[in-house]
Design a protein around this motif. Structure first.
Motif, short mmCIF file in Angstrom:
data_model
loop_
_atom_site.label_atom_id
_atom_site.label_comp_id
_atom_site.label_asym_id
_atom_site.label_seq_id
_atom_site.Cartn_x
_atom_site.Cartn_y
_atom_site.Cartn_z
N GLY A 156 0.81 -1.21 0.00
CA GLY A 156 0.00 0.00 0.00
C GLY A 156 0.84 1.26 0.00
N ARG A 157 0.19 2.40 0.23
CA ARG A 157 0.86 3.69 0.13
C ARG A 157 1.32 4.23 1.48
NH1 ARG A 157 -2.96 8.02 0.96
NH2 ARG A 157 -5.01 7.21 1.55
N GLY A 158 1.14 3.46 2.54
CA GLY A 158 1.46 3.93 3.87
C GLY A 158 2.93 3.83 4.21
N GLY A 159 3.23 4.13 5.46
CA GLY A 159 4.59 4.08 5.93
C GLY A 159 4.64 3.81 7.42
N SER A 160 5.82 3.98 8.00
CA SER A 160 5.98 3.70 9.42
C SER A 160 7.23 4.35 9.96
CB SER A 160 6.06 2.19 9.66
OG SER A 160 6.23 1.89 11.04
N THR A 161 7.17 4.81 11.20
CA THR A 161 8.37 5.17 11.93
C THR A 161 8.90 3.90 12.61
OG1 THR A 161 7.29 5.67 14.04
CG2 THR A 161 7.36 7.43 12.38
N ALA A 162 10.10 4.01 13.19
CA ALA A 162 10.69 2.86 13.88
C ALA A 162 11.66 3.34 14.94
CB ALA A 162 11.42 1.95 12.88
N VAL A 163 11.64 2.66 16.06
CA VAL A 163 12.72 2.77 17.04
C VAL A 163 13.09 1.35 17.43
CG1 VAL A 163 11.11 3.06 18.99
CG2 VAL A 163 13.51 3.74 19.23
N THR A 164 14.38 1.03 17.33
CA THR A 164 14.85 -0.33 17.61
C THR A 164 15.99 -0.28 18.61
OG1 THR A 164 16.44 -0.28 15.75
CG2 THR A 164 14.24 -1.16 15.31
N ALA A 165 16.06 -1.33 19.43
CA ALA A 165 17.15 -1.46 20.40
C ALA A 165 17.63 -2.90 20.40
CB ALA A 165 16.67 -1.06 21.79
N ASP A 175 15.77 20.71 -0.12
CA ASP A 175 16.81 20.32 -1.07
C ASP A 175 16.34 19.19 -1.99
OD1 ASP A 175 18.52 22.20 -0.06
OD2 ASP A 175 19.69 20.79 1.16
N ARG A 176 15.39 18.39 -1.51
CA ARG A 176 14.85 17.28 -2.29
C ARG A 176 13.61 17.68 -3.09
NH1 ARG A 176 15.87 11.85 0.07
NH2 ARG A 176 17.75 11.99 1.33
N GLY A 177 13.28 18.96 -3.06
CA GLY A 177 12.16 19.45 -3.86
C GLY A 177 10.83 19.48 -3.14
N GLY A 178 10.82 19.20 -1.85
CA GLY A 178 9.58 19.23 -1.09
C GLY A 178 9.39 20.54 -0.36
N PHE A 179 8.37 20.61 0.46
CA PHE A 179 8.14 21.80 1.28
C PHE A 179 7.55 21.39 2.62
CE2 PHE A 179 4.11 21.14 -0.90
CZ PHE A 179 3.16 21.41 0.07
N VAL A 180 7.63 22.28 3.58
CA VAL A 180 7.08 22.05 4.91
C VAL A 180 5.95 23.03 5.14
CG1 VAL A 180 7.55 22.05 7.39
CG2 VAL A 180 9.28 21.21 5.79
N SER A 181 4.77 22.51 5.46
CA SER A 181 3.62 23.37 5.75
C SER A 181 3.53 23.60 7.25
CB SER A 181 2.33 22.73 5.25
OG SER A 181 2.07 21.53 5.95
N ASN A 182 3.09 24.79 7.63
CA ASN A 182 2.87 25.13 9.04
C ASN A 182 1.52 25.81 9.17
OD1 ASN A 182 5.53 24.73 10.79
ND2 ASN A 182 6.18 25.41 8.77
N ASN A 234 5.06 18.42 2.74
CA ASN A 234 4.10 18.58 1.64
C ASN A 234 2.66 18.62 2.14
OD1 ASN A 234 6.45 18.37 0.19
ND2 ASN A 234 5.76 16.75 -1.16
N GLY A 235 2.48 19.14 3.36
CA GLY A 235 1.14 19.24 3.92
C GLY A 235 0.54 17.92 4.34
N GLN A 236 1.34 16.84 4.40
CA GLN A 236 0.79 15.51 4.65
C GLN A 236 1.38 14.83 5.88
OE1 GLN A 236 0.43 13.05 0.96
NE2 GLN A 236 1.22 14.86 -0.08
N LEU A 237 2.69 14.62 5.90
CA LEU A 237 3.30 13.74 6.89
C LEU A 237 4.00 14.55 7.97
CD1 LEU A 237 3.79 10.71 7.49
CD2 LEU A 237 5.95 10.91 6.24
N LYS A 257 5.71 5.83 -0.39
CA LYS A 257 6.26 5.94 -1.73
C LYS A 257 5.93 7.27 -2.39
CE LYS A 257 6.83 3.35 -6.01
NZ LYS A 257 6.52 2.09 -6.74
N ASN A 258 4.75 7.80 -2.18
CA ASN A 258 4.35 9.05 -2.83
C ASN A 258 5.17 10.25 -2.37
OD1 ASN A 258 2.37 7.63 -4.20
ND2 ASN A 258 0.73 8.21 -2.79
N LEU A 259 5.77 10.14 -1.17
CA LEU A 259 6.56 11.24 -0.63
C LEU A 259 8.05 10.91 -0.58
CD1 LEU A 259 4.35 12.26 2.44
CD2 LEU A 259 4.66 13.57 0.34
N LYS A 260 8.45 9.74 -1.02
CA LYS A 260 9.80 9.26 -0.74
C LYS A 260 10.89 10.15 -1.31
CE LYS A 260 10.69 6.41 1.39
NZ LYS A 260 11.09 6.38 2.79
N THR A 261 10.65 10.82 -2.44
CA THR A 261 11.70 11.68 -2.98
C THR A 261 12.01 12.85 -2.05
OG1 THR A 261 10.02 12.88 -4.25
CG2 THR A 261 11.21 11.11 -5.39
N HIS A 262 11.10 13.13 -1.11
CA HIS A 262 11.31 14.25 -0.19
C HIS A 262 11.60 13.79 1.24
CE1 HIS A 262 8.28 16.15 -3.19
NE2 HIS A 262 9.51 16.24 -3.65
#
Length: 280
Positions: A120-129, A173-180, A189-192, A201-206
């Motif tokens: 799918g189009r989702g993602g995940s954070t991770a913390v590992t020890a 630098d990767r062509g994205g932007f940060v919304s506030n 990009n107003g999303q993540l 995947k849709n945001l991976k270039t940024h």
């Protein structure tokens, strides 16, 4: 099933859901406990965890992780099954753990993106020890799930929260932007709301997926380690969490208490917490 596949299956935790559990080292005093609670959002539980001890190449490894998914549970489920196995497949893990962990994170992300139609189009954070023989701790993260060590009662944050505002230059630098937007957190990009993640995947270039990696020697001054998703850290400081957890000897009860405190503070997100107690 060959030996590698058998071992890989041992590394994966059970599917995370609302609940708790505990375990302990077979070679020392280290104990762990965990607690997971679904948030109030109208979607299935998206947090997954790993918490276990395994024997590997003559050493005992404590493996602990929290994977906080977004836009579905496929990516965190994949990480739960594969990330530790990929780390330990690296030939130089024993001689250069930091490089091995970084390589495994990046290769795992590449694999997730190559399976994107299935995951799918989702993602995940991770913390590992990874705790080696109860003495050496290696911690890594992407995103805003966090690891906090208690040293003589003082909270030490081992991870770096990867937030869009703090990594704005990299995103732009990767062509994205940060919304506030008013009333909202900063977003790529107003999303993540994180600047590094697996998948997406849709945001991976940024976005980035390379982890920050650190290590610590576990000695008599270290009481416990807390791993938790941002559902906890949004409403609780590092020191607050340590102050609560260090008073409760049973790590499962301590993890449940931290989750309960986060709920009392009106956290709306999924809340996942693992506590590793190094001493009795």
């Amino acid at each position: 099933m060959d030996r590698l596949c058998c071992f890989s299956s041992q590394l994966a935790g059970g599917r995370s859901s609302c609940g708790s559990g505990k375990g302990r080292s077979h070679q020392g005093p280290v104990k762990y406990g965990f607690s997971l609670v679904k948030g109030k959002a109208n979607h299935p539980m998206e947090d997954f965890h790993v918490a276990k001890f395994v024997l590997y190449q003559g050493r005992e490894l404590g493996l602990f992780a929290i994977f906080d998914g977004h836009l579905g549970d496929s990516v965190p489920a994949y990480l739960q099954k594969n990330l530790f196995a990929n780390i330990l497949k690296e030939e130089e893990f024993w001689t250069n753990p930091s490089t091995s962990i970084s390589k495994a994170y990046e290769r795992t992300d590449t694999a997730i993106l190559s399976h994107s139609p299935d995951l799918g189009r989702g993602g995940s954070t991770a913390v590992t020890a990874i705790l080696i023989n109860g003495r050496k701790l290696w911690v890594a993260n992407v995103g805003d799930s966090r690891a906090v060590l208690s040293h003589r009662g003082q909270a030490i944050q081992l991870t770096i929260d990867h937030e869009p505002n703090t990594e704005r230059d990299s995103i732009e630098d990767r062509g994205g932007f940060v919304s506030n937007m008013p009333g909202d957190v900063a977003r790529v990009n107003g999303q993540l709301a994180v600047s590094r993640a697996f998948g997406d995947k849709n945001l991976k270039t940024h976005l980035r997926s390379d982890p920050d990696v650190t290590n610590a020697d576990i000695d008599a001054g270290n009481e416990l380690l807390i791993l938790a998703s941002d559902g906890l850290w949004k409403v609780m400081s590092n020191q607050e969490a340590v102050d609560i957890a260090k008073k409760i000897k049973d790590p499962q009860k301590a993890a449940k208490q931290l989750v309960a405190e986060a709920l009392n503070k009106e956290s709306k997100d999924d809340i996942s917490c693992i506590i590793v107690r190094f001493q009795g």
